[in-house]
Design a protein around this motif. Structure first.
Motif: not given
Length: 315
Positions: A39-52
């Motif tokens: 869950f932590l890794n998936a959230t981090m991956l999502r965060s890294l794709r959330s902003k330009a």
């Protein structure tokens, strides 16, 4: 390494396997942390794709590549662990596909750490050329080269398996549980795996340590940006620790083989579950935790996603 499964099978004890309740208990104790880490890794991956800014910055692209490899490695390790706990055996082709993908991720992680360390070295030692050297084009090329080299390694491993006489087997169904080392079926595969692993981590270790020394030397020069140099030094030191944790996963099998020779199978299984958590799962989660906490740009975005988009401010 290829004798892991036969070594374990030959252990004779009064009680060879765990009882159902104990297996459920140990499975739960490993599955719950794994779910949290994923869950932590998936959230981090999502965060890294959330902003330009994350999608267009070299070090964040490399961090995404590292986290992706670690997350996939964690998922595959947990899948193989569950199959072993449930005493489910696979066919050699299916096990080969799973272990090849796991080996691919294992190679990608240290290579990505090397590129990340070099990026910090360039930022400190060649600040005027940093933007041109770490451009999106060069970063994409570096990531592509990492995946290509790792894929060639997996292709070589699979080609070596052609020499194994599968046609002499009565069935392609495996006798024991599927693991990365269960597919090292003959001495050629074993020797190649040992050589490549030693070469990979020795080279990666020298490269990361060299960049760390270079950053320290640059930090002491009069013209260096002290704040940037100190931050880069700490980051590269973190990469050294991450690489050491990756090495811990490679020495996992020799350690458990040594333990298997001196304890009963039941006690061995108990020890194995604990070591699996600390040697294989925990190192794969540390990247997201460390980077998410240290990086002031990622921290508020990560906290926001972890708290389901509540209004969370970085401390």
């Amino acid at each position: 390494m290829s004798n892991v499964n036969s070594s374990l099978i030959n252990i004779t004890t009064e009680q060879r396997y765990q009882g159902t309740e104990e297996r459920v208990l140990f499975s739960t104790l490993t599955a719950l942390p794994c779910c949290v880490f994923l869950f932590l890794n998936a959230t981090m991956l999502r965060s890294l794709r959330s902003k330009a800014v994350f999608r267009q910055t070299c070090r964040y692209l490399l961090l995404f590549n590292l986290l992706l490899a670690d997350t996939m490695q964690m998922m595959l390790s947990q899948l193989l662990h569950i199959l072993a706990v449930c005493r489910i055996t696979l066919t050699y082709p299916l096990c080969g596909c799973l272990t090849s993908l796991a080996n691919l991720m294992t190679v990608i992680s240290p290579l990505t750490l090397v590129i990340m360390s070099l990026e910090r070295f360039v930022a400190v030692c060649y600040p005027l050329r940093h933007a041109s050297i770490t451009s999106m084009r060069n970063t994409t090329a570096a990531i592509s080269a990492i995946w290509t080299l790792s894929s060639l390694h997996i292709l070589t491993q699979n080609l070596l398996l052609v020499e194994y006489p599968f046609h002499q087997l009565q069935s392609l169904q495996m006798v024991d549980f599927c693991s990365m080392f269960a597919m090292l079926l003959w001495s050629g595969s074993d020797y190649y795996d040992k050589f490549f692993t030693t070469f990979l981590f020795a080279t990666a270790g020298m490269a990361v340590i060299s960049t760390y020394v270079g950053v320290i030397i640059a930090a002491r020069s009069a013209s260096a940006d002290k704040a940037l140099a100190n931050k880069a030094r700490n980051t590269v030191l973190l990469h050294v620790v991450q690489l050491a944790l990756s090495v811990s996963a490679t020495i996992f099998i020799p350690i458990i083989m040594a333990i298997a020779r001196v304890v009963s199978r039941l006690n061995f299984v108990r020890i194995l579950n604990v070591m699996y958590l600390f040697f294989l799962l925990l190192p794969r989660c540390l990247s997201s935790l460390i980077y998410g906490i240290r990086d002031q740009t990622i921290r508020p975005v990560l906290l926001n996603h972890l708290c389901c988009h509540c209004n969370v401010k970085a401390v």
